[in-house]
Design an enzyme around this catalytic site. Structure first.
Site, mmCIF file in Angstrom:
data_model
loop_
_atom_site.group_PDB
_atom_site.id
_atom_site.type_symbol
_atom_site.label_atom_id
_atom_site.label_comp_id
_atom_site.label_asym_id
_atom_site.label_seq_id
_atom_site.Cartn_x
_atom_site.Cartn_y
_atom_site.Cartn_z
ATOM 1 N N ASP A 1 0.859 -1.171 0.000
ATOM 2 C CA ASP A 1 0.000 0.000 0.000
ATOM 3 C C ASP A 1 0.906 1.234 0.000
ATOM 4 O O ASP A 1 2.105 1.140 0.264
ATOM 5 C CB ASP A 1 -0.892 -0.038 1.244
ATOM 6 N N PHE B 1 -10.369 21.656 -9.877
ATOM 7 C CA PHE B 1 -9.357 20.699 -10.335
ATOM 8 C C PHE B 1 -10.008 19.354 -10.635
ATOM 9 O O PHE B 1 -10.916 18.910 -9.947
ATOM 10 C CB PHE B 1 -8.301 20.512 -9.237
ATOM 11 N N LYS C 1 -5.964 18.835 -14.795
ATOM 12 C CA LYS C 1 -4.678 18.914 -14.115
ATOM 13 C C LYS C 1 -4.341 20.346 -13.693
ATOM 14 O O LYS C 1 -3.173 20.730 -13.662
ATOM 15 C CB LYS C 1 -3.553 18.351 -14.996
ATOM 16 N N THR D 1 -2.572 1.183 -4.725
ATOM 17 C CA THR D 1 -3.026 2.339 -3.957
ATOM 18 C C THR D 1 -4.334 2.863 -4.516
ATOM 19 O O THR D 1 -4.659 2.645 -5.678
ATOM 20 C CB THR D 1 -1.955 3.461 -3.978
ATOM 21 N N GLY D 2 -5.054 3.556 -3.678
ATOM 22 C CA GLY D 2 -6.287 4.193 -4.121
ATOM 23 C C GLY D 2 -6.065 5.577 -4.685
ATOM 24 O O GLY D 2 -7.002 6.211 -5.159
ATOM 25 N N ASP E 1 -6.440 -2.645 3.275
ATOM 26 C CA ASP E 1 -5.366 -3.563 2.894
ATOM 27 C C ASP E 1 -5.588 -4.978 3.423
ATOM 28 O O ASP E 1 -4.786 -5.873 3.130
ATOM 29 C CB ASP E 1 -4.020 -3.052 3.426
#
Length: 1455
Positions: free
Chosen positions: A536, A730, A735, A875-876, A1039
């Site tokens: 993670d 954003f 971006k 990862t999220g 996780d």
């Protein structure tokens, strides 16, 4: 024939895939769509004919158990798990066989005793491990939350009964007298050690355990009750306890009225569907909850979801509009408010939930995920939130994304099964040979009257059937070929290895007093064979804390001073503008009303002291203040410079740069009640660090009041006021983020008064595309600085601005409002409007933020990669964040090429992207020629690869950053896959195969935007697809599924809680400890256990070999050559200690060498210490040695002159005892020879068996028949004086050990391995520094690298600097290639809070257009940030800019 084979194969596959969990883990199917009833009775159709509630309408309990066993399932499940070992089944069969009287042996009960001991000890160990998990579960399940009680409220929704687990079922019964009226304090040392890193979810105040039968409320019960009769929105609102009177004094306990609605602190496991719950700031949510009301404006609240999806930025959530009146306990308990909530069935998707609120009278109102608080997330920046529980326990999304506790078996144990099978086959062959030959001999010699066959004509003694009896008896005789003591020895060794890990001070984290814990004791050797690590990001690799490290302003870099250290809560002192100085004395307020931990709001009305604060504290998410002496000097010089001087020009850029930082955000301000300092609360640590840095420099954001922003700058003598006009939000596609503000000013002399500014921050390529022509020198210098920032692994943002003419802005604003209310293609029109105004920008500079890593993360990952382990990150977070962390952690090297696979795009399909990546970057890998890898012919996917898009683009609408040699960098490749692409890629075998083959070609893989379930699926893809050993490491509840899916799960007891640590096999405090855990303890454990096991098999085969050779001379009757007790004590006393010493004290290499040379792990990772080859060698060695021992001694005694002085023939047990002593001596010395590190314990262990066998022989032979009869009485009288005895032992032992000794000597001298060389250097050069012996990390870097060029925004072209550039980045969805420059910015996209703010701004804009029109200003438009007139003249140095002697902070004060 083929059909029968296929049936056999299918049966075998089914048997091989069987797992014990399927019998005991109740896979609860998600129920049907549900209706949650509030103040309504259950409908008639909810009941069956017997008046009971139907099963589909009974909701899951909120009790969540990660433990494996229950009181009922422990015994059967544990026995099934243990009998997965073939040896246990064999010994059970042998023990049952000995219960039949036909087999003359010792007591049957004594025969089965060793098996029972092994089963009992293993069961106790497993039970103890699971008991720890129950204790940790109990701590979570007994955490408190406020639940509505009293009044007329009754919850009609039916719930399942809670499960009786070990803790609440057993402990209270045993220790009820100790637990009365006391909080539950677990005796779990393990849980206590993990508490330091626990968040509110795991370790909030636990509920007191009340023994049954106590009905009267205690004093502590009263403290758990709160009333909120006052309106929570009122500033005077305070939750009150019944023990507190209106004046704050203790009141009588009888004042508590149970009929009055109140909030009662209740255990999580007792929360039910349909309960009203109240959560306060920084508390976790016990279930999935629909928001009714919050303390904030417009009923918005902020939640931290990093425990769910790994994202670090805060998310905004809003209340259901039809339930916002439920703001107090009394309102929630009002029986006249009746409604139900219809919900879809529970599902795993974290980002989707469909429901509807159906009032008794009124219109149905829809509910989506933006109105839901998920279990596992935490309330932030919000005083309180009230909601209704919709899903509990196993129906919550976080639990649905987790798996049940698996029953893991080590790879060594799995490899032992084939070896045990081989030994079983050998045993079967031996038994069959004995049975057949014995039957033949009996039938041949019985008619001849052989004396040993006397009376063989009885019903139970038949020569025609005795062969079968001999076969069964042979199984008993040679049963030691399967060593039962091996299993208990392994369990004991692994337990002590777990203690070694626990007591390793180099893996002890002193700040939190947390050692490394082995929660599963049977997986230590798996740590030595890890091939893939899945990690993670948030909390595991990073601290989720940001440090503003550097910035580039006007072509100059400011690198800060001491920003790499962590500040200890210090604050930056800031002065007050002159005319605001008098406010300071009158604006004081009591700490209670400034308690920002309870009252952070989005309005400065609740924090009136914010304008008078004279210092700025650390923002949440920021680690240190930004201080730079050069920047302070430039500001001071600007204040003294002439208007047209270079210093004044640079001052305008500094003013614009930090003004943009201070205003272009959505952060909130509050006052720290303890320090009185301003504190910023932002939705992401990135944003907090940026605003914090601006304040540290002197550009202090003083808060937002409605649409008015207040800013203090070192160039102004008064607060500057700005009107917030628009926020151009954003998102990942844009971006960038922009705000449009109008500077407010009453002074007509101020040239900027009334000017409209567009302030923008975003990715370098996006901003540079939108800059106005000219000023090329500034652009080139800023690009160079960006390269330097990215080379250091920092996260970069580029800032620019634009001055908007009033007429232009009014026209644009009108078109923007039309786009906002458009019903057709609203998003596309808004993006076009944004694109229109965000052009012609003027460059200000760039920022560089460090996402502070956990200590030692880059070095750890670099060394793990040196060890040959592939590291994948799941990862999220979004793609940019993951890539930035990849660079800073060394997962992505400076010269590595990044290949991005995206899903959900309108361009190429996921399969086509993967296919094109293989075709472009790995054409020689052979993947494209494999069966099943092809492109399908359809309307969107071309058949011919040559017709695909070119990877080198010249011009796109997004960017023209082009690298001429992208994809040909000398580094390796790193694959980046987002969650949408993974959903497709894991959908079928065709996609899985190509994804796995592509990933195998890359040095690392980063999976972004993945759900917890996808993390587990990625682990299983590698684990099952490659058969590789996997390790997963994480620290959050998201996780858990990944940790459980991997062969070894490691949990970090960090800030995200105990969920991961509770479900893991090993719990560590810091990611850097993983290096020592794997490279040292894993390497040692695997080498020790593998060596111990093969030596175990060896020492048993040498004994069985002697018995086997004797069958030639005993008519194959399965008789023992030794006296039986020598065989009985063989594994118990005579030969056990040396192999145990190998398992505990052997060291192939010392730990400092293993840490300095990670490459040595390659021997362990490849499985060189255990396998069928080593097993066969040791078995053959034991067989040969048994032949030396048996035949030399047997023929010495039987074919030569008798060894006795009295002339009598030699008794069998006389020469057999010599064989036994020789075999014990050879086995112990052979085990010692295979030990690499002879410590005092090894000497003791080797000598122990020799001393015991000699002592036993002497004592056992001297026991007279008066005590009890023994078959070897007087044996010592013949053995000690005999030369055959002494010379026989010496000769056989030397000959037995000589082949192995010569082989080891030859290898050490002529073919030494890396390990042999390291041992040699360590022995003869103890001070040798092994870190200097490392191989170069990337030999390819020595080559001359081709120059890379890129197309700039100007007409001129410039060479790209290889020294600074990171590797290329190829987006396979678009074909865009560009160098990576470290851009990253995290914030919530399309959040509820921002949408509400946009709505308010739009309404305000409409009112202003109707009521007010700003007059046109005559004269030219000022296109730059200007300084106040008072600062644009030469004057003496001001006294307000100074560096105080007692503080390094810059102080900007005003007279």
């Amino acid at each position: 024939m083929s059909s029968s084979r296929s049936r056999i194969a299918a049966w075998f596959a089914k048997a091989a895939s069987f797992n014990v969990e399927s019998l005991f883990v109740r896979t609860r199917e998600p129920g049907p769509p549900r209706s949650v009833l509030v103040h309504q009775d259950l409908p008639e159709d909810y009941y069956d004919k017997k008046g009971r509630v139907k099963k589909e309408h009974v909701f899951a309990t909120n009790q969540h158990i990660t433990a494996k066993y229950s009181i009922i399932t422990f015994l059967p499940r544990n026995l099934l798990e243990q009998f997965r070992r073939v040896a246990n089944i064999f010994f059970l069969a042998i023990a049952i066989l000995q219960f039949f009287p036909i087999f003359p042996t010792i007591s049957p009960g004594l025969a089965i005793l060793p098996l029972l001991i092994v089963l009992a000890i293993t069961a106790l160990k497993d039970g103890y491990e699971d008991f720890k998990r129950h204790q940790a579960d109990h701590a979570v399940n007994r955490s408190q939350t406020r639940v509505l009680r009293g009044g007329a409220f009754k919850n009609p929704n039916p719930m399942e009964a809670k499960t009786k687990t070990f803790i609440p079922a057993i402990v209270p019964m045993i220790m009820s007298h100790r637990l009365k009226r006391k909080s539950v304090k677990t005796a779990d040392v393990e849980a206590l050690e993990l508490e330091a890193g626990a968040p509110q979810e795991g370790m909030t105040q636990t509920m007191p355990e009340r023994p049954s039968g106590e009905g009267e409320p205690t004093l502590e019960d009263e403290e758990d009750i709160e009333y909120d009769d006052e309106e929570p929105g009122d500033g005077s609102y305070r939750p009150t306890s019944p023990r507190m009177s209106a004046h704050g004094h203790d009141s009588d306990i009888g004042h508590h009225d149970p009929k009055r609605a109140h909030w009662k602190k209740t255990a999580w496991e007792d929360v039910k569907v349909g309960d009203f719950v109240k959560i306060v700031d920084n508390e976790s949510f016990p279930a999935d909850i629909l928001i009714c009301a919050t303390s904030e404006e417009e009923n918005v609240c902020f939640v931290e979801t990093k425990n769910l999806d790994g994202e670090t930025n805060l998310k905004s959530r809003t209340a259901s509009p039809v339930l916002t009146h439920l703001r107090t306990a009394g309102a929630c308990a009002d029986p006249h408010i009746q409604f139900r909530i219809d919900c879809d069935r529970p599902e795993t998707n974290l980002y989707k939930l469909n429901a509807a609120v159906v009032p008794e009278k009124g219109q149905k109102s829809s509910v989506d995920i933006q109105q839901i608080l998920l279990r596992g997330s935490v309330l932030r920046n919000t005083r309180w939130a009230i909601g209704i529980v919709l899903f509990t326990g196993e129906d919550t999304k976080i639990v649905l994304n987790s798996g049940g506790a698996p029953s893991k078996r080590s790879k060594v144990e799995r490899q032992m099964n084939p070896q045990v099978f081989i030994n079983l086959l050998i045993l079967a062959v031996m038994a069959v040979v004995c049975g057949i030959v014995d039957a033949v001999l009996e039938q041949r010699y019985y008619p001849r009257g052989a004396p040993w066959l006397y009376a063989d004509d009885q019903s139970d003694n038949n020569p025609h059937a005795n062969g079968a009896i001999t076969w069964a008896f042979a199984l008993i005789t040679f049963q030691n070929i399967i060593p039962i003591s091996l299993y208990i020895s392994i369990e004991a060794v692994r337990t002590i290895q777990a203690l070694f890990i626990y007591f390793d001070h180099e893996m002890y984290y002193k700040p939190s007093d947390t050692p490394t814990l082995a929660r599963s004791w049977n997986l230590s050797d798996d740590l030595g064979q890890i091939e893939y690590i899945f990690s993670d990001k948030t909390g595991t690799l990073t601290q989720n804390k940001m440090v503003f490290r550097q910035c580039s302003v006007g072509g100059r870099t400011y690198k800060g001073e001491g920003s790499s250290r962590v500040d200890d809560g210090s604050a930056t002192k800031v002065g007050l503008p002159g005319e605001e100085g008098e406010r300071r004395s009158s604006a004081t307020q009591s700490p209670e009303t400034l308690d920002v931990k309870k009252t952070p709001t989005s309005s400065t009305e609740d924090i009136p002291d914010v304008l008078a604060a004279d210092k700025v504290g650390l923002a949440e998410g920021a680690l240190s203040h930004f201080r730079d002496a050069e920047l302070s000097a430039d500001i001071a010089a600007a204040m003294n410079a002439d208007e047209e001087s270079e210093s004044a020009v640079h001052a305008r850029l500094i003013n614009g740069f930090f003004t943009a930082l201070a205003l272009c955000h959505t952060a909130l301000t509050s006052i720290d009640p303890e320090t009185g300092a301003i504190q910023y609360k932002a939705q992401s640590p990135d944003e907090a660090a940026l605003v914090q840095a601006a304040a540290d420099v002197g550009f202090v954001f003083r808060g937002r009041d409605k649409e008015e922003l207040t800013l203090q700058t070192p160039f102004s003598t008064a607060y500057e006021k700005y009107e917030l006009l628009n926020i151009l939000e954003f998102n990942s596609a844009r971006k960038r983020m922009s705000v449009i503000v109008r500077k407010l000013g009453d002074d007509e002399a101020e040239e900027e008064g009334g000017r409209v500014f567009l302030l923008t921050k975003g990715a370098d390529n996006v901003i540079f595309e939108r800059l106005e022509p000219g000023n090329e020198q500034l652009k080139r210098q800023t690009e160079k600085h960006l390269d330097e920032f990215a080379g250091e692994g920092l996260r970069t943002l580029t800032l620019a601005y634009k001055v908007l003419p009033d007429d232009y802005y009014e026209e644009w604003s009108q078109r923007y409002q039309e786009a906002v209310v458009s019903l057709d293609n609203r998003e596309g029109k808004i993006d076009a409007i944004y694109e229109e105004i965000e052009n012609g920008l003027r460059l200000l500079g760039a920022t560089a933020i460090e996402d502070r890593l956990q200590d030692g993360v880059p070095e750890t990952i670099a060394d793990l990669k040196r060890a040959g382990i592939k590291v994948w990150v799941a990862t999220g977070d979004k793609v940019e964040t993951a890539i930035a962390i990849g660079h800073s952690t060394n997962l992505i090297g400076r010269e590595d090429n990044i290949v991005i696979i995206r899903g959900g795009s309108d361009g190429k399909s996921v399969y086509h992207q993967m296919y094109s990546a293989v075709e472009s970057f790995f054409p020689l890998s052979g993947i494209l020629g494999e069966e099943g890898v092809y492109l399908e012919e359809d309307g969107n996917t071309p058949v011919s690869p040559s017709s695909g898009y070119p990877l080198q683009r010249v011009n796109t609408g997004m960017s023209d950053l082009v690298g001429q040699h992208n994809g040909e960098r000398p580094g390796g490749f790193v694959l980046v896959v987002d969650g949408a692409a993974l959903t497709v890629a894991l959908g079928d075998e065709k996609h899985k195969h190509l994804l796995l083959r592509l990933a195998m070609q890359c040095e690392g893989v980063i999976c972004c935007r993945v759900s917890p379930l996808q993390k587990a699926l990625v682990v299983k893809l590698v684990k099952d697809g490659l058969g590789a050993m996997t390790l997963a490491i994480g620290d959050g509840a998201n996780d858990v599924s990944m940790i459980q899916a991997a062969d070894v799960g490691v949990g970090i007891s960090g800030e995200e809680g105990l969920q991961a640590a509770n479900s893991s096999d090993y719990a560590i405090a810091q990611f850097r400890f993983l290096k020592r855990l794997i490279l040292v303890h894993g390497h040692w454990s695997y080498a020790r256990n593998g060596n111990m096991i093969v030596n175990f098999f060896y020492k048993n085969i040498i004994c069985i070999g002697v018995l086997w050779w004797f069958q030639i001379y005993c008519a194959w009757s399965s008789s023992y050559v030794f006296e039986y007790t020598y065989l009985l004590w063989w594994n118990s006393f005579f030969t056990l200690a040396p192999v145990i010493a190998i398992g505990l004290f052997d060291r192939h290499v010392d730990d400092h060498a293993l840490m300095a040379l990670p490459e040595l792990y390659d021997h362990s990772r490849k499985g060189e210490y255990f396998g069928l080859r080593l097993f066969a060698i040791y078995m053959f060695d034991g067989l040969v040695q048994s032949a030396f021992i048996f035949f030399l001694i047997f023929y010495a005694y039987s074919t030569t002159t008798t060894a006795r002085s009295d002339g009598y023939a030699v008794y069998q047990y006389e020469f057999a005892t010599v064989m036994a002593i020789s075999a014990v001596t050879a086995a112990n010395l052979f085990n010692g020879m295979n030990t690499h590190a002879w410590t005092g314990w090894v000497f003791f262990a080797v000598a122990l068996g020799l001393v015991l066998v000699w002592a036993y022989t002497g004592i056992y032979s001297a026991i007279t028949p008066g005590w009890f009869a023994t078959p070897v009485y007087g044996n010592d009288h013949y053995l000690w004086p005999s030369a055959y005895f002494w010379f026989g032992i010496i000769l056989t032992v030397v000959l037995a050990l000589l082949p192995r000794f010569l082989a080891k000597a030859y290898k050490q001298s002529f073919d030494p391995s890396d390990l042999d060389r390291v041992r040699y250097l360590h022995k003869y050069y103890p001070d040798h520094d092994f870190s200097k012996d490392r191989l170069p990390s990337n030999p390819g870097n020595a080559k001359v690298q081709p120059a890379l060029r890129r197309k700039t925004t100007s007409a001129s072209r410039r060479p790209w600097s290889n020294n600074l550039a990171a590797g290329s980045r190829t987006d396979m969805a678009t074909g865009l290639q560009s160098p990576h420059r470290g851009f990253d910015f995290a914030t919530e996209e399309n959040g509820v809070a921002l949408q509400r703010m946009q709505t308010n701004l739009s309404e305000q804009q409409g009112k202003q257009r109707l009521l007010f029109r700003r007059p046109k200003r005559n004269g030219s438009i000022l296109q730059t940030f200007s300084l106040p007139r008072s600062l644009r003249r030469k004057k003496p140095p001001p006294s307000r800019l100074r560096e105080p002697a007692d503080s390094p902070e810059s102080v900007y004060s005003r007279p």
